[in-house]
Design a protein around this motif. Structure first.
Motif, short mmCIF file in Angstrom:
data_model
loop_
_atom_site.label_atom_id
_atom_site.label_comp_id
_atom_site.label_asym_id
_atom_site.label_seq_id
_atom_site.Cartn_x
_atom_site.Cartn_y
_atom_site.Cartn_z
N LEU A 34 45.70 4.67 32.77
CA LEU A 34 44.62 5.22 32.88
C LEU A 34 45.63 6.45 33.94
N LYS A 42 41.61 8.48 40.59
CA LYS A 42 41.74 7.21 39.94
C LYS A 42 41.03 6.06 40.39
N ILE A 157 45.67 1.68 36.05
CA ILE A 157 46.39 3.24 36.73
C ILE A 157 47.36 2.93 36.84
N LEU A 174 42.62 11.26 33.73
CA LEU A 174 41.76 12.64 34.47
C LEU A 174 41.72 13.43 34.86
#
Length: 575
Positions: A34, A42, A157, A174
């Motif tokens: 991510l 996030k 992340i 994102l």
């Protein structure tokens, strides 16, 4: 099998939407990276997935009985459940960490390793990791990479590009509240993203041109009313609404470094330097020379003494024995990984330029607000106290402070922590163009490869050794032992001569290599096209895992064949 689905998810803080009708499905066996700019939401998304935060609109659907484990950026170490005791001991050993010590007095790296061990011991179906490589040394990062292969699925992340390339089977970005999915690792994402951005830019340019034409028409006024073209007026109003709603991509950090006056040719020289703390030997008889323009990377496990070595090089720490000689005309700027240079009660603007509204970068004079906007701080944010900043914002502020002063020696201790990928790549570009000298401590392998010209690595028991090149060069050189020179006895047969010409079999191999490489490239393109398709997400996890492994194997095979092709071509040209 689908483990979790996000449907039409919306979440806003004030007027800023973190999620804007976002969609996401996580399949068993996936390793999802991510990514996105700092502050886009996030970490909040991970909390929504784990159930620690709620959506304003939309739904999170979890498979019945789904076990989720979350490791946050700055983890708090709670007591583990009793049923995890023996498993936890195994994972604590893998991460080389003592849980009691980490909870009581542990460093950031020790706490992170302990939290990761606890998460793996829980054997979750879905593992959520928020910046797991921050504060980890390279050994711990590689351990994490190995262990991730054994969990059901992971949503991670991270801005560590090497980690993403080795671990991720899919990248989810994102961006402006929307989740966009890209099948493959980070390198594949970069290829697809470049094409997407080019298409978006062209589409926006066409839209803006049409809007400009309609604005010219409506300003004629009388003609618009005379022709009673109400449909065109309505269309223009719709275009304006669309333009207002179109959220532009977040700006990029604008970095400039003023190297000031040149230093002397010699920056620092260490001769047989040793340093111990009690019985612990940190540095044992190290000799090294750093010259103007060198970019030196320091590599070693947490606690090996990298920050101590920097202090020795700069002359702020005296050795127990040996000598340190500093060069002339040194102007040093220091980036501290602990952010000790930041006063939490000062404003952002006052941190950069105390008592002044101006900053001078070389021959350029900038207003403090304009300078801070180069580092993505709005005028309003410039007046906020430092304690209100996120980790990524504090790192950007340290960079702004560092680059606001002329320096011909940059010392950077873990500068990549919390920086997003765009800022990381821009920092790399800036340092590549910087004419001064750089001392860099980092566990970001890609960053080291892209920046440093030489590496000083800790090899245990206080021993340090110098290598040419970055992380990959160090890895290759340290695994290749240096052979002692051969002594040939009188009358002994001569060693076989090194081949400098192609044999018949070599010629046949050289002729066949282009076809073999072309076949691999065709297979790779077909495989990546299938993995990038929308329906691929419904494939069985075993199929996705096998495809990912095959894609990695093709890359390795192509690299070997290209290297062999180059070797044979050199032999052919030597004839």
């Amino acid at each position: 099998m689908t483990l979790l689905t996000l449907r039409d998810a919306s979440l806003a803080y004030g007027d800023f939407p973190l999620l804007d009708h976002a969609q996401l499905a996580v399949q068993d066996g996936e390793r999802i990276g991510l990514i996105g700019r700092n502050g886009t939401g996030k970490s909040t998304l991970l909390k929504v997935v784990s159930g620690l935060a709620s959506l304003d609109e939309g739904a999170v659907e979890r498979r019945d009985g789904l076990r989720i484990a979350l490791v946050e950026q700055e983890p708090l170490l709670a007591a583990p459940p009793a049923e995890h005791d023996w498993k936890l001991a195994m994972y604590l050993e893998r991460f080389a960490v003592n849980l009691a010590k980490a909870a009581a007095t542990g460093s950031g790296g020790e706490r992170k390793r302990a939290a990761l061990a606890m998460a793996f011991a829980a054997e979750p179906d879905l593992l959520l990791l928020d910046e797991p490589t921050n504060h980890l040394d390279i050994g711990a990062i590689e351990t994490l990479q190995e262990l991730l292969a054994g969990v059901g699925a992971a949503l991670i992340i991270t801005h560590d590009r090497e980690f993403l390339d080795r671990v991720a089977s899919r990248i989810v970005e994102l961006d402006r509240g929307v989740l966009r999915s890209y099948q493959g690792n980070f390198a594949r994402y970069q290829e697809l993203k470049e094409l997407e951005l080019a298409s978006e830019s062209a589409s926006n340019a066409r839209f803006d041109k049409l809007l400009a034409q309609e604005e010219v028409w409506i300003r004629k006024g009388v003609e618009a009313r005379r022709t009673r073209n109400e449909g065109r007026v309505v269309r223009l109003e719709q275009l304006r609404r669309e333009r207002a709603a179109r959220r532009e991509r977040i700006g990029r950090v604008n970095l400039q470094v003023d190297s000031g006056e040149r230093s002397g040719k010699l920056v620092a020289e260490l001769e047989a330097v040793s340093l111990s703390f009690g019985t612990h030997v940190v540095i044992d008889r190290l000799s090294a020379r750093i010259m103007r323009g060198d970019r030196v990377g320091l590599i070693g496990a947490n606690g090996a003494g990298k920050s101590t070595l920097i202090r020795l090089i700069l002359g702020t720490q005296a050795p127990d024995s040996g000598s340190v000689r500093l060069g002339t005309n040194l102007n040093i700027a220091y980036f501290d990984q602990m952010r000790a240079a930041l006063d939490p009660d000062r404003t952002v603007a006052d941190t950069i330029s105390p008592g002044s509204d101006w900053v001078e970068i070389g021959t350029q004079r900038k207003h403090i607000s304009s300078y801070l906007q180069d580092f993505l701080f709005s005028p309003r944010r410039a007046q906020s106290p430092v304690r209100m900043l996120s980790g990524g914002e504090r790192n950007r502020l340290l960079l702004a402070r560092l680059f606001a002063r002329p320096a011909n020696l940059l010392v950077m201790d873990e500068p990549t922590n919390d920086l997003d990928i765009d800022s990381l790549e821009l920092l790399e570009q800036t340092l590549a163009e910087y004419p001064g000298t750089v001392l860099l401590v980092s566990h970001d392998r890609r960053f080291l490869d892209n920046i440093v010209t030489q590496t000083i690595a800790a090899e245990g028991a206080g021993r340090w050794r110098e290598y040419v090149g970055g992380y990959s060069d160090w890895l290759a050189q340290k695994s290749t032992p240096v052979s002692a020179p051969l002594r040939v006895a009188a009358g002994a047969p001569s060693p076989p001569a090194i081949r400098t010409r192609l044999g018949f079999k070599d010629q046949r191999e050289l002729e066949g290599l282009p076809r073999e490489i072309e076949a691999l490239e065709s297979e790779q393109q077909a495989l990546l096209a299938r993995m990038s398709s929308a329906e691929y997400q419904r494939s069985a996890s075993q199929v996705m895992r096998e495809d990912s492994e095959r894609a990695a194997l093709i890359e390795q095979q192509m690299a070997v064949k290209f290297a062999r092709w180059e070797e044979l071509e050199q032999l052919r040209q030597a004839r």
